[in-house]
Design an enzyme around this catalytic site. Structure first.
Site, PDB file in Angstrom:
ATOM      1  N   ASN A  12     102.256 -32.444 -38.500  1.00 45.86           N
ATOM      2  CA  ASN A  12     101.798 -32.734 -37.177  1.00 45.86           C
ATOM      3  C   ASN A  12     100.703 -32.103 -36.610  1.00 45.86           C
ATOM      4  O   ASN A  12     100.597 -30.968 -36.483  1.00 45.86           O
ATOM      5  CB  ASN A  12     103.157 -32.439 -36.198  1.00 45.86           C
ATOM      6  CG  ASN A  12     102.737 -32.615 -34.728  1.00 45.86           C
ATOM      7  OD1 ASN A  12     101.826 -33.222 -34.349  1.00 45.86           O
ATOM      8  ND2 ASN A  12     103.675 -32.336 -33.678  1.00 45.86           N
ATOM      9  N   TRP A  13      99.691 -32.894 -36.746  1.00 51.70           N
ATOM     10  CA  TRP A  13      98.448 -32.138 -36.469  1.00 51.70           C
ATOM     11  C   TRP A  13      98.111 -31.949 -34.807  1.00 51.70           C
ATOM     12  O   TRP A  13      97.155 -31.446 -34.499  1.00 51.70           O
ATOM     13  CB  TRP A  13      97.204 -33.271 -36.981  1.00 51.70           C
ATOM     14  CG  TRP A  13      97.062 -33.198 -38.555  1.00 51.70           C
ATOM     15  CD1 TRP A  13      97.859 -32.418 -39.354  1.00 51.70           C
ATOM     16  CD2 TRP A  13      96.294 -33.847 -39.291  1.00 51.70           C
ATOM     17  NE1 TRP A  13      97.686 -32.734 -40.724  1.00 51.70           N
ATOM     18  CE2 TRP A  13      96.815 -33.750 -40.649  1.00 51.70           C
ATOM     19  CE3 TRP A  13      95.211 -34.918 -38.929  1.00 51.70           C
ATOM     20  CZ2 TRP A  13      95.832 -34.268 -41.667  1.00 51.70           C
ATOM     21  CZ3 TRP A  13      94.430 -35.676 -40.138  1.00 51.70           C
ATOM     22  CH2 TRP A  13      95.023 -35.084 -41.518  1.00 51.70           C
ATOM     23  N   LYS A  14      98.962 -32.466 -34.094  1.00 56.14           N
ATOM     24  CA  LYS A  14      99.000 -32.324 -32.509  1.00 56.14           C
ATOM     25  C   LYS A  14      97.452 -32.629 -32.002  1.00 56.14           C
ATOM     26  O   LYS A  14      96.729 -33.490 -32.711  1.00 56.14           O
ATOM     27  CB  LYS A  14      99.303 -30.842 -32.329  1.00 56.14           C
ATOM     28  CG  LYS A  14     100.462 -30.406 -32.793  1.00 56.14           C
ATOM     29  CD  LYS A  14     101.105 -29.124 -32.151  1.00 56.14           C
ATOM     30  CE  LYS A  14     102.427 -28.996 -33.165  1.00 56.14           C
ATOM     31  NZ  LYS A  14     103.130 -27.614 -32.331  1.00 56.14           N
ATOM     32  N   HIS A 102     108.981 -34.562 -28.962  1.00 55.32           N
ATOM     33  CA  HIS A 102     108.449 -33.389 -29.252  1.00 55.32           C
ATOM     34  C   HIS A 102     108.741 -32.471 -28.219  1.00 55.32           C
ATOM     35  O   HIS A 102     108.449 -32.956 -26.947  1.00 55.32           O
ATOM     36  CB  HIS A 102     107.222 -33.453 -29.893  1.00 55.32           C
ATOM     37  CG  HIS A 102     106.673 -32.056 -30.520  1.00 55.32           C
ATOM     38  ND1 HIS A 102     106.116 -30.920 -29.595  1.00 55.32           N
ATOM     39  CD2 HIS A 102     106.608 -31.858 -31.885  1.00 55.32           C
ATOM     40  CE1 HIS A 102     105.992 -30.055 -30.781  1.00 55.32           C
ATOM     41  NE2 HIS A 102     106.281 -30.410 -31.688  1.00 55.32           N
ATOM     42  N   GLU A 104     106.916 -30.374 -26.973  1.00 50.99           N
ATOM     43  CA  GLU A 104     105.537 -30.325 -26.225  1.00 50.99           C
ATOM     44  C   GLU A 104     105.465 -31.457 -25.397  1.00 50.99           C
ATOM     45  O   GLU A 104     105.167 -31.612 -24.106  1.00 50.99           O
ATOM     46  CB  GLU A 104     104.420 -30.405 -27.066  1.00 50.99           C
ATOM     47  CG  GLU A 104     104.121 -28.814 -27.669  1.00 50.99           C
ATOM     48  CD  GLU A 104     103.436 -28.737 -28.938  1.00 50.99           C
ATOM     49  OE1 GLU A 104     102.866 -29.756 -29.388  1.00 50.99           O
ATOM     50  OE2 GLU A 104     103.439 -27.744 -29.544  1.00 50.99           O
ATOM     51  N   GLU A 174     113.710 -28.242 -34.163  1.00 46.77           N
ATOM     52  CA  GLU A 174     112.355 -27.371 -33.800  1.00 46.77           C
ATOM     53  C   GLU A 174     112.839 -26.369 -32.788  1.00 46.77           C
ATOM     54  O   GLU A 174     112.505 -26.842 -31.839  1.00 46.77           O
ATOM     55  CB  GLU A 174     111.326 -28.166 -33.297  1.00 46.77           C
ATOM     56  CG  GLU A 174     110.635 -29.210 -34.490  1.00 46.77           C
ATOM     57  CD  GLU A 174     109.187 -29.294 -34.495  1.00 46.77           C
ATOM     58  OE1 GLU A 174     108.607 -29.066 -35.317  1.00 46.77           O
ATOM     59  OE2 GLU A 174     108.740 -29.887 -33.286  1.00 46.77           O
ATOM     60  N   GLY A 180     104.738 -22.406 -33.348  1.00 49.64           N
ATOM     61  CA  GLY A 180     103.384 -21.732 -32.944  1.00 49.64           C
ATOM     62  C   GLY A 180     103.340 -20.263 -32.803  1.00 49.64           C
ATOM     63  O   GLY A 180     102.330 -19.760 -32.123  1.00 49.64           O
ATOM     64  N   SER A 220     106.786 -22.805 -37.205  1.00 51.56           N
ATOM     65  CA  SER A 220     106.114 -21.838 -38.030  1.00 51.56           C
ATOM     66  C   SER A 220     106.378 -21.880 -39.396  1.00 51.56           C
ATOM     67  O   SER A 220     106.318 -20.942 -40.160  1.00 51.56           O
ATOM     68  CB  SER A 220     106.313 -20.469 -37.376  1.00 51.56           C
ATOM     69  OG  SER A 220     106.084 -20.293 -36.062  1.00 51.56           O
ATOM     70  N   GLY A 241     103.255 -27.778 -38.012  1.00 49.53           N
ATOM     71  CA  GLY A 241     102.444 -27.942 -37.100  1.00 49.53           C
ATOM     72  C   GLY A 241     101.082 -27.126 -37.818  1.00 49.53           C
ATOM     73  O   GLY A 241     100.329 -27.761 -38.494  1.00 49.53           O
ATOM     74  N   GLY A 242     100.877 -26.031 -37.216  1.00 48.54           N
ATOM     75  CA  GLY A 242      99.635 -25.238 -37.860  1.00 48.54           C
ATOM     76  C   GLY A 242      99.353 -25.393 -39.108  1.00 48.54           C
ATOM     77  O   GLY A 242      98.059 -25.325 -39.579  1.00 48.54           O
TER      78      GLY A 242
HETATM   79  P1  13P Z   1     104.048 -24.785 -36.021  1.00 49.05           P
HETATM   80  O1  13P Z   1     104.344 -25.206 -37.360  1.00 49.05           O
HETATM   81  O2  13P Z   1     102.469 -24.557 -35.603  1.00 49.05           O
HETATM   82  O3  13P Z   1     104.808 -23.818 -35.301  1.00 49.05           O
HETATM   83  O4  13P Z   1     104.437 -25.976 -35.150  1.00 49.05           O
HETATM   84  C1  13P Z   1     105.691 -26.819 -35.304  1.00 49.05           C
HETATM   85  C2  13P Z   1     105.479 -28.250 -34.761  1.00 49.05           C
HETATM   86  O5  13P Z   1     105.770 -28.260 -33.477  1.00 49.05           O
HETATM   87  C3  13P Z   1     105.766 -29.377 -35.709  1.00 49.05           C
HETATM   88  O6  13P Z   1     105.754 -30.325 -34.795  1.00 49.05           O
END
Ligand code: 13P
Length: 259
Positions: A12-14, A102, A104, A174, A180, A220, A241-242
């Site tokens: 997930n590149w956000k 998600h 967010e 999650e 993050g 993470s 994510g990251g």
């Molecule tokens: P991180 O891997 O940066 O913690 O993000 C997780 C995430 O929200 C994937 O959708």
């Protein structure tokens, strides 16, 4: 039946990477992943909307096995919804998987379980796979409310979805406090919640749906934590994510998860 569940590792590149950067990232990832990895795992990337057309062209032209994903969509097909994107538009671009709910989107943009449920149905209706995200906040975890929160999101999000469709879906656990932050749930904790999610799916939609729904862990995930998480019987993949922004790290995660 657990061996019917092919691991799914999703990036997930956000809101990162413009379409030029995204193209470079995709091509490096495709080059780093050995061809035979796709026999043992599914790999998806979820770039911002503005990158999708560019990446679709590259995936098709180079016959990549990487699956194209999206991060969000609206539940209606067309209409006066300024700024929103229809599931039909995504389907036309060969998008295969769409993240919905998600944390967010829920926390920053006010998406409710009911909205997530409508999106799940819309995504399925247009022959794409929802990755429905669930997870508890730190306060909820500390108050001992993890299962109540997560299982409530699962049950509400799947309301009215057919058994066979639930079995084809992906649920991503999650924990919000792990996103993050560099904090990961211990493999035991993550397994326990994922096992409860599977049990809830089995109770509501039957043994076949429970056995085939894929459950990802996200929060993470890094190359160093992947092996232990993926060794858990009810964890079928990772939503990253990251670390998915770096093709070296993400390809490492995929290789470890694919086994
Ligand atoms: P991180 O891997 O940066 O913690 O993000 C997780 C995430 O929200 C994937 O959708």
């Amino acid at each position: 039946m657990p061996d019917v569940r092919t691991p799914l590792i999703s990036g997930n590149w956000k809101m990162n990477l413009d379409h030029f950067e995204a193209l470079r990232n995709l091509q490096k990832l495709a080059w780093l992943l050995p061809k035979d990895i796709y026999q043992r795992s599914d790999v998806s990337i979820h770039p911002p909307f503005t990158d999708i057309r560019t990446l679709q062209t590259s995936i098709e032209a180079d016959r990549m096995d990487i699956l194209l994903g999206a991060q969000h969509c609206h539940h209606e097909v067309t209409g006066a919804f300024t700024g929103e994107v229809s599931p039909v538009f995504l389907q036309k671009l060969d998008v295969k998987l769409v993240i919905c709910g998600h944390s967010e989107r829920r926390d920053i943009f006010g998406e409710t379980d009911e909205m997530v449920n409508a999106k799940v149905k819309a995504i399925l209706k247009h022959n794409m796979t929802p990755i429905m995200c669930v997870g508890e906040s730190l306060a909820e975890r500390e108050a001992g409310e993890t299962e109540a929160k997560v299982l409530g999101q699962v049950v509400n999000g799947l309301q009215g979805v057919k058994k066979a469709e639930v079995g084809s879906m992906v649920i991503a656990y999650e924990p919000i406090w792990a996103i993050g932050t560099g904090k990961t749930a211990t493999a035991d904790d993550a397994q326990q919640v994922c096992a409860s999610i599977r049990a809830a799916v089995t109770a509501s939609f039957g043994a076949d749906a429970g056995a085939s729904v894929r459950i990802q862990y996200g929060g993470s995930v890094k190359p160093g934590t992947t092996e232990e998480l993926m060794a858990q019987p009810d964890i079928d993949g990772a939503l990253v994510g990251g670390a998915s922004l770096d093709p070296d790290d993400f390809s490492q995660i995929v290789k470890i998860a694919a086994g």
